[in-house]
Design a protein around this motif. Structure first.
Motif, PDB file in Angstrom:
ATOM      1  N   UNK A  67      23.995 -39.248  -6.203  1.00 33.95           N
ATOM      2  CA  UNK A  67      23.143 -38.065  -6.245  1.00 33.95           C
ATOM      3  C   UNK A  67      22.058 -38.146  -5.179  1.00 33.95           C
ATOM      4  N   UNK A  68      21.468 -39.322  -5.028  1.00 28.11           N
ATOM      5  CA  UNK A  68      20.424 -39.502  -4.018  1.00 28.11           C
ATOM      6  C   UNK A  68      20.952 -39.205  -2.617  1.00 28.11           C
ATOM      7  N   UNK A  69      22.158 -39.659  -2.328  1.00 33.43           N
ATOM      8  CA  UNK A  69      22.760 -39.396  -1.023  1.00 33.43           C
ATOM      9  C   UNK A  69      23.000 -37.903  -0.808  1.00 33.43           C
ATOM     10  N   UNK A  70      23.456 -37.221  -1.864  1.00 37.18           N
ATOM     11  CA  UNK A  70      23.667 -35.772  -1.761  1.00 37.18           C
ATOM     12  C   UNK A  70      22.358 -35.051  -1.462  1.00 37.18           C
ATOM     13  N   UNK A  78      15.363 -37.937  -3.509  1.00 39.11           N
ATOM     14  CA  UNK A  78      15.303 -38.138  -4.944  1.00 39.11           C
ATOM     15  C   UNK A  78      14.234 -39.187  -5.230  1.00 39.11           C
ATOM     16  N   UNK A  79      13.211 -38.810  -5.972  1.00 37.97           N
ATOM     17  CA  UNK A  79      12.132 -39.726  -6.317  1.00 37.97           C
ATOM     18  C   UNK A  79      12.551 -40.530  -7.546  1.00 37.97           C
ATOM     19  N   UNK A  80      12.616 -41.839  -7.393  1.00 41.93           N
ATOM     20  CA  UNK A  80      13.045 -42.737  -8.458  1.00 41.93           C
ATOM     21  C   UNK A  80      11.849 -43.446  -9.061  1.00 41.93           C
ATOM     22  N   UNK A  81      11.816 -43.515 -10.386  1.00 43.51           N
ATOM     23  CA  UNK A  81      10.762 -44.244 -11.070  1.00 43.51           C
ATOM     24  C   UNK A  81      11.361 -45.047 -12.236  1.00 43.51           C
ATOM     25  N   UNK A  82      10.866 -46.253 -12.419  1.00 43.73           N
ATOM     26  CA  UNK A  82      11.229 -47.095 -13.555  1.00 43.73           C
ATOM     27  C   UNK A  82      10.076 -47.078 -14.542  1.00 43.73           C
ATOM     28  N   UNK A 179      17.677 -28.090   0.644  1.00 43.55           N
ATOM     29  CA  UNK A 179      16.588 -28.314  -0.303  1.00 43.55           C
ATOM     30  C   UNK A 179      15.281 -28.493   0.467  1.00 43.55           C
ATOM     31  N   UNK A 180      14.160 -28.024  -0.090  1.00 43.01           N
ATOM     32  CA  UNK A 180      12.880 -28.219   0.604  1.00 43.01           C
ATOM     33  C   UNK A 180      12.536 -29.703   0.688  1.00 43.01           C
ATOM     34  N   UNK A 181      11.948 -30.132   1.792  1.00 42.82           N
ATOM     35  CA  UNK A 181      11.624 -31.564   1.954  1.00 42.82           C
ATOM     36  C   UNK A 181      10.533 -32.007   0.993  1.00 42.82           C
ATOM     37  N   UNK A 182      10.563 -33.284   0.658  1.00 39.35           N
ATOM     38  CA  UNK A 182       9.530 -33.898  -0.170  1.00 39.35           C
ATOM     39  C   UNK A 182       8.553 -34.623   0.749  1.00 39.35           C
ATOM     40  N   UNK A 183       7.280 -34.530   0.455  1.00 40.29           N
ATOM     41  CA  UNK A 183       6.260 -35.150   1.310  1.00 40.29           C
ATOM     42  C   UNK A 183       6.553 -36.651   1.463  1.00 40.29           C
ATOM     43  N   UNK A 184       6.533 -37.154   2.693  1.00 43.20           N
ATOM     44  CA  UNK A 184       6.899 -38.561   2.916  1.00 43.20           C
ATOM     45  C   UNK A 184       5.965 -39.569   2.250  1.00 43.20           C
ATOM     46  N   UNK A 185       4.761 -39.154   1.894  1.00 44.11           N
ATOM     47  CA  UNK A 185       3.819 -40.088   1.265  1.00 44.11           C
ATOM     48  C   UNK A 185       4.058 -40.269  -0.237  1.00 44.11           C
ATOM     49  N   UNK A 186       4.903 -39.399  -0.820  1.00 46.54           N
ATOM     50  CA  UNK A 186       5.194 -39.545  -2.249  1.00 46.54           C
ATOM     51  C   UNK A 186       6.090 -40.768  -2.460  1.00 46.54           C
ATOM     52  N   UNK A 187       5.618 -41.702  -3.253  1.00 42.35           N
ATOM     53  CA  UNK A 187       6.302 -42.987  -3.411  1.00 42.35           C
ATOM     54  C   UNK A 187       7.523 -42.857  -4.320  1.00 42.35           C
ATOM     55  N   UNK A 188       8.620 -43.454  -3.867  1.00 39.63           N
ATOM     56  CA  UNK A 188       9.825 -43.573  -4.680  1.00 39.63           C
ATOM     57  C   UNK A 188      10.242 -45.036  -4.708  1.00 39.63           C
TER      58      UNK A 188
END
Length: 395
Positions: A67-70, A78-82, A179-188
């Motif tokens: 999904x992240x690759x898509x 895709x922002x991932x959080x644990x 898809x609209x881009x996600x701000x590069x500073x948002x941590x994943x």
């Protein structure tokens, strides 16, 4: 302008809907906001005793990677959080992104219903809009009721009503072109930081599955098309055979939502129409397969209307069985060493591939519970650890 169309940023939560096509929450988010931030929170501890087992974790990991690759290919991230508490993780992301809304698709099992209620309440208290959509079923559980508005308690009645519904299931939407881009500073977090496996040994033990399965939307689509071409024509006559590969084996993709049941439904109907035009009537096989999809639908229907089912058996006489707490017999059953060829072959297939025929799941389960008198909870725990498609509603 409505509340939804005035949004600047929406968090889109992916759960058991790891796909971009036929994703109503994604479509609504793109229509409602300029910025859509795709999010996946891995929080298995919240599932308690039903958190994903070893094989299921492997499937989840590979599906999230796909999904992240898509999403990356369409210009976003895709922002991932644990997290051990998904509500806190979502609220933290709302704070970081200044999002004004959270969109997600419905889930129907009792654990998810409680979690979603808590999340909605906390978001509402924080002044954040929360919207949910139907993406996992052909029809919502509250739309399929008897003449006095009560849920059906037998599959035959449910199936009859499903076929008599006044409208067809919603037609699946295609994936977005971008898809609209996600701000590069948002941590994943990185995928390896999500701790899908308890230890390195567990991860290595799951690698054997790589030669047998291709998780993700592309793998699911390829499996579906192969089934429609090669196995569906024989389905009505041979679906119960366990010595041949006639069933679809689509359940792992359906479980995590890489494949939409509505997409499958309409592909089967389209294939049926193609065959009819060619003078080949395969309506019986198509109807038999759609009936199998309806069994999955019914399991979620029951889970929604009767949420205690995962804690105790519906049959009251099974609540007081004098169980045989025999660890040696249990180990023999797990390893396929009972001396009963059909049971042993099925359990060895499960151990090596993470899957077995639905008829054999019943045979082996009945053998363990009614012949060996092993506690049903033991069998459930082993199925849960070994099945790729382990599912609280179906199992």
């Amino acid at each position: 302008m409505s509340e939804a169309t005035a949004l600047s940023t929406v968090l889109l939560l992916f759960r058991k809907d790891l796909r971009l096509d036929d994703n109503p929450a994604l479509l609504a988010a793109l229509q409602a906001a300029k910025s859509v931030i795709p999010v996946f929170v891995w929080s298995p501890e919240e599932e308690g005793q039903f958190q994903p087992g070893r094989c299921s974790k492997w499937w989840w990991r590979q599906s999230v990677i796909g999904l992240s690759q898509q999403i990356t290919s369409l210009g976003s991230r895709l922002i991932l959080r644990r997290a051990k508490d998904s509500c806190k993780a979502v609220l933290q992301l709302v704070h970081e992104t200044q999002a004004k809304a959270v969109f997600m698709n419905h889930l129907y099992d009792p654990i998810s219903l409680v979690k979603d209620h808590t999340l909605k309440q906390q978001l509402t208290d924080a002044g954040i809009l929360c919207r949910t959509f139907g993406a996992c079923l052909l029809f919502e559980p509250w739309d399929v009721l008897d003449s006095i508005g009560q849920p059906f308690t037998t599959f035959s009645d449910f199936w009859t009503q499903l076929q008599a519904m006044p409208q067809q299931p919603p037609f699946p939407s295609p994936p977005p072109a971008a898809l609209p881009p996600v701000h590069p500073k948002l941590v994943s977090q990185a995928i390896h930081d999500l701790d899908f496996f308890a230890n390195k040994e567990q991860e290595e033990a799951s690698r054997q599955l790589e030669s047998k399965w291709v998780p993700g939307a592309a793998g699911g689509l390829a499996r579906l098309e192969a089934f429609l071409t090669c196995q569906l024509p024989h389905f009505s006559a041979a679906k119960a055979r366990v010595d041949a590969s006639i069933t679809s084996r689509l359940s792992p993709w359906i479980h995590v939502g890489s494949l939409s049941v509505r997409f499958i439904y309409y592909r089967v109907r389209a294939k049926q129409a193609e065959w009819l035009v060619a003078g080949d009537d395969q309506s019986e096989s198509c109807q038999h397969f759609l009936r199998q999809l309806a069994y999955r639908e019914y399991s979620r229907y029951l889970s929604f209307h009767f949420p205690f089912m995962h804690e105790r058996p519906l049959l009251s006489h099974l609540r007081c069985v004098p169980w045989n707490l025999d660890q040696i017999a249990f180990k023999a059953w797990k390893m396929g060493m009972t001396g009963y060829p059909l049971v042993d072959a099925a359990m060895k297939e499960l151990w090596s591939s993470g899957w077995m025929h639905n008829r054999l799941r019943v045979v082996c389960g009945v053998f363990a519970v009614k012949h060996l008198l092993l506690p049903w909870q033991w069998g459930l725990k082993h199925y849960w650890d070994a099945l790729l498609d382990a599912d609280i509603e179906s199992d």
